[in-house]
Design a protein around this motif. Sequence first.
Motif, mmCIF file in Angstrom:
data_model
loop_
_atom_site.group_PDB
_atom_site.id
_atom_site.type_symbol
_atom_site.label_atom_id
_atom_site.label_comp_id
_atom_site.label_asym_id
_atom_site.label_seq_id
_atom_site.Cartn_x
_atom_site.Cartn_y
_atom_site.Cartn_z
ATOM 1 N N ILE C 27 19.118 1.829 2.231
ATOM 2 C CA ILE C 27 18.408 2.432 3.349
ATOM 3 C C ILE C 27 19.395 2.606 4.498
ATOM 4 N N ARG C 28 19.498 3.844 4.972
ATOM 5 C CA ARG C 28 20.509 4.150 5.984
ATOM 6 C C ARG C 28 20.065 3.685 7.365
ATOM 7 N N PRO C 29 21.014 3.366 8.216
ATOM 8 C CA PRO C 29 20.669 2.994 9.582
ATOM 9 C C PRO C 29 19.886 4.113 10.260
ATOM 10 N N GLY C 30 18.843 3.772 10.983
ATOM 11 C CA GLY C 30 18.066 4.761 11.715
ATOM 12 C C GLY C 30 17.075 5.521 10.867
ATOM 13 N N GLU C 31 16.967 5.157 9.621
ATOM 14 C CA GLU C 31 16.055 5.868 8.723
ATOM 15 C C GLU C 31 14.638 5.305 8.834
ATOM 16 N N PHE C 32 13.656 6.191 8.690
ATOM 17 C CA PHE C 32 12.256 5.744 8.580
ATOM 18 C C PHE C 32 11.907 5.744 7.109
ATOM 19 N N PHE C 33 11.837 4.549 6.531
ATOM 20 C CA PHE C 33 11.694 4.421 5.086
ATOM 21 C C PHE C 33 10.319 3.847 4.769
ATOM 22 N N VAL C 34 9.556 4.558 3.938
ATOM 23 C CA VAL C 34 8.179 4.134 3.667
ATOM 24 C C VAL C 34 8.055 3.604 2.243
ATOM 25 N N LEU C 35 7.448 2.416 2.110
ATOM 26 C CA LEU C 35 7.100 1.888 0.789
ATOM 27 C C LEU C 35 5.623 2.169 0.582
ATOM 28 N N VAL C 36 5.314 2.928 -0.465
ATOM 29 C CA VAL C 36 3.915 3.292 -0.660
ATOM 30 C C VAL C 36 3.504 3.028 -2.099
ATOM 31 N N GLY C 37 2.225 2.707 -2.279
ATOM 32 C CA GLY C 37 1.694 2.455 -3.618
ATOM 33 C C GLY C 37 0.316 1.847 -3.484
ATOM 34 N N PRO C 38 -0.404 1.769 -4.582
ATOM 35 C CA PRO C 38 -1.748 1.194 -4.524
ATOM 36 C C PRO C 38 -1.662 -0.314 -4.276
ATOM 37 N N SER C 39 -2.789 -0.952 -3.944
ATOM 38 C CA SER C 39 -2.730 -2.373 -3.639
ATOM 39 C C SER C 39 -2.302 -3.145 -4.892
ATOM 40 N N GLY C 40 -1.486 -4.161 -4.675
ATOM 41 C CA GLY C 40 -0.986 -4.956 -5.794
ATOM 42 C C GLY C 40 0.241 -4.370 -6.457
ATOM 43 N N CYS C 41 0.853 -3.341 -5.853
ATOM 44 C CA CYS C 41 2.001 -2.713 -6.508
ATOM 45 C C CYS C 41 3.299 -3.427 -6.160
ATOM 46 N N GLY C 42 3.265 -4.388 -5.245
ATOM 47 C CA GLY C 42 4.468 -5.144 -4.924
ATOM 48 C C GLY C 42 5.143 -4.697 -3.647
ATOM 49 N N LYS C 43 4.545 -3.735 -2.928
ATOM 50 C CA LYS C 43 5.218 -3.220 -1.733
ATOM 51 C C LYS C 43 5.312 -4.263 -0.624
ATOM 52 N N SER C 44 4.228 -5.037 -0.457
ATOM 53 C CA SER C 44 4.269 -6.067 0.580
ATOM 54 C C SER C 44 5.222 -7.190 0.196
ATOM 55 N N THR C 45 5.215 -7.535 -1.077
ATOM 56 C CA THR C 45 6.139 -8.567 -1.546
ATOM 57 C C THR C 45 7.574 -8.157 -1.264
ATOM 58 N N LEU C 46 7.878 -6.901 -1.538
ATOM 59 C CA LEU C 46 9.232 -6.406 -1.308
ATOM 60 C C LEU C 46 9.583 -6.507 0.179
ATOM 61 N N LEU C 47 8.631 -6.121 1.024
ATOM 62 C CA LEU C 47 8.873 -6.184 2.472
ATOM 63 C C LEU C 47 9.100 -7.627 2.915
ATOM 64 N N ARG C 48 8.289 -8.524 2.363
ATOM 65 C CA ARG C 48 8.407 -9.929 2.756
ATOM 66 C C ARG C 48 9.707 -10.550 2.259
ATOM 67 N N MET C 49 10.231 -10.009 1.158
ATOM 68 C CA MET C 49 11.546 -10.475 0.710
ATOM 69 C C MET C 49 12.625 -10.003 1.683
ATOM 70 N N LEU C 50 12.449 -8.770 2.175
ATOM 71 C CA LEU C 50 13.402 -8.255 3.164
ATOM 72 C C LEU C 50 13.363 -9.114 4.434
#
Lengths: 310, 270, 370
Positions: C27-50
């Motif tokens: 992910i490049r500096p200054g980028e607006f990067f969206v993680l999208v998917g249905p509930s339970g797809c792991g997007k929040s987990t990924l964010l929380r790992m970050l």
Amino acid sequence: MNEVMEKIERYQVPKKENLWQKTANLRTSILYLSPAIVLFSVFVFYPMFKTVYLSFFLTDARGNAALFVGLENYLYLFDSTSFKKSMKATWLFALYTVPSIVLISFFLALLANEKLRGIGFFRTIFTSTMGMSVAASAVIWLFLFHPTVGVLNTLLGYLGIRPIPWLLDSKWALVSIAITTIWMNIGFSFLIILGGLQNISQDLYESARIDGAGYFYQLFRITIPLLSPTLFFILIITFINSFQSFGQVDILTKGGPAEATNLIVYAIYQDAFINYQFGTASARAVILFFMVLGLTLLQFKFLEKKVHYQ
Amino acid sequence: MNTGRTTLIYALLFISALILFFPILYAVSVSFMDGKDVFNRALLPSSFSFDNYKKVFSSVPLLHYLKNSFVVSSLVTIGQLTVASLAAYVFAFIPFKGRDFLFIVVLATLMIPWEATMISNFLTVQHLGWVNSYRALTIPFFASAFGIFLLRQHFKSIPYELYEAAQIEGLTRFQIFYRVVLPYSRMSLVTLGIYSFLTTWNMYLWPLLVTTNDSVRTIQIGLKQLQTVEVATEWGVVMAGVVVAILPTLILIFISQKQLQKGLTQGALK
Amino acid sequence: MREIVLDKVSKTYDKQSFAVEDVEVSIRPGEFFVLVGPSGCGKSTLLRMLAGLEEISAGSLSLGGKLANHLPPNKREISMVFQNYALYPHLSVEENIMFGLKVRKISKQERKRRVQEAATMLGLSDYLKRKPRELSGGQRQRVALARTVVSQAPICLMDEPLSNLDAQLRGQMRVEIRQLQQQLGMTMIYVTHDQVEAMTMGDRIMVLRDGKVQQIGTPLEIYNQPVNKFVAEFIGSPPMNMARASIIDGRLVAGNELSIKLSQSDLAKIGNRSITLGIRPEHIHQANGQGRVRTTLLNVEILGNETLLAFNVNNTIWKAKWPGQWQLTAGSPIELSIDREQIFIFDEISEEVVSSPFNKDTVLEGVQTL
């Protein structure tokens, strides 16, 4: 090993930390828990084991175990009329107090749960005996029961009831202590039951009213079933409390007349601190422990059931 | 609502309140009576005077007992809040192996009635030389399983997001404890505080055992003394002592009835 | 400014299955990067790992070229906005905004200055002395944003920040957050289940499903060139119409309703796979003689500026989106045409795209007919 773990091990970025860092959670936890752990060990667990230990011994006047006697203390107790009397009084006392406390408090809570002007005042009055110490309550009732200056018999006289020998008669003495105890305990039970009532969603009553259900139908079909965990909780707590009664006996009757009010804790107190019989006193204490344990387990069983229902 | 029903409920409320509160009102009334009123079983004093109060303060060191009760109750309250909130914080927020087991051990202490252990506890306190000291009256009560349980329930209701947000801000564990968790749970701490104060103030059996002279004797034991010394003749004086002893806790109850009801029922039943 | 690089990042809770598997992205500096998917797809987990709130089971995370797997959250120079805003109820708005600065021992003067600046930026100046419970949902959201602004962290993580707001406010906050991000020039990693948010806010989108990355690309790439059936259905509203189809005499046929002539190159690509046909609602028009659909109208929704028609194709309900207002009666027979150029064909088994408007070699086809 499954595929998941294989992959994890291959790409894992190992954490460079020593034992000190690894145990950070455990160390803070132990630090924060240590006051509780130390206090519970010294003032709850150790004395419980010590009490069981002492109950197998004859002791000297300073409470040191002197002679191992096995179950002798227990056998002695089970054989003595005094102990039987004490147990009978204890259970009878529970029978007098527990249902009365729960029913009266429930009744008062139902009244105080109405949405009326000034209801806060009544709630406070009904809770007030929770602030009454056992010593103060017992002294007040001692006066009310008094054979010559007590006003209770006078008041009953207005209702056409003949004077009652409250603390003088061995049957009435237990009743007198029970009345005092019921009065003292109403405050707390009332408070908890009222809280339980207010946790019941108003929607249920509204929909019942739309269906045209009357007051008693609502009481028996909505209130009591939904309140049953609270009622059961208060039933057990009151039961345990009744086993622990001491101050009212000490001030009102000193266990008399003729040991009619020698409730178990008073008996323990007398054995240990008046007669210095620490061995039999400990045996009594162990018996008290099992009585309370039984009730607590009963409560857990019930709670477990409740969880299954949900 | 129909007025017939309302009237009935008010009537029941008034009668119940009168019966329930009568012993307290009567105690207050007697505390102003002279010996003749008492002997005649009057409901109200024939003349109003503070003589009984003056007398009770001069005949027993009532102020001293009151001070002792205040000191003991306050110390136990502070002690319980400290010990219980620290333990509850771990049980609610810091995971480690064996935590659940420890929590069950804490809950198990609820099954052991204090009266069953008082013999050994008395021997311990005696052995430590704590008899007739504040230590004997306070330290054994600093750890309360009920308090730990109550606070843990409340701490668990704190949104976990708050805990995580605090982590991202870089708060240490202790900072999270006293800057986030404690302020957030202020109300439940107050509830537990009031409850501890009440129960300690009203304690009877233990102070009876560990105080053999006036130095740290509490007001409850003072009442027993008063009753045995004064009985028969001077009931007015005894009742004055009773009124002095119950006033602080009654005021506390009057102020905090709502708070206690909310705080205790949530903890006890959820 | 620092680049965020994830390499083969995986997460397992139960040691039996992956919550997140093999995520690779930078992910490049200054980028607006969206993680999208249905509930339970792991997007929040990924964010929380970050964020450092969850441990990374395997793979590496680096921030600005430095391995960051085991950095504690506060050392990662991030700020985070939570779904329920994580405001401290016992602190005023001002204290809430300043909270992190106090902990980091930033001078009182500087704290005041930054709070003033953020409050002005977000229109909170009049509310600084209030408690969070006295604010509306949108205002609370702004307090949470203000906290991010004052932290001056180069990376901001947001976990479904708009899901508690009503539709109108959501639209407004989308714009505000996007503007804020551009104004401050920070890197934004934004989790949402709402494909509209993903499409309108992101510079790039990562679509996740069952813990696996499906596709990474700009919103238009994802919309126009979905790599599989899942992405095609997930992005776009109403979703892309799908129906099982077969090839009969060089024509694509779905049930009794639909039949379209296909080009040679498409036929060649399909071979003898079983296939699913996909077409977006806006590419189904009034009958014009081409790519015919004959069916019965099930429902008509007139939305003012456009009309949605529902009808059956091979036992699935399809929708067509027509511009303008169309007074049609449900239950009546209707004939429609499909834009042949806009057809997607997916492999029924692998769900991968076989043919799409963008991998058709239309030029080559033209050459052949010459």
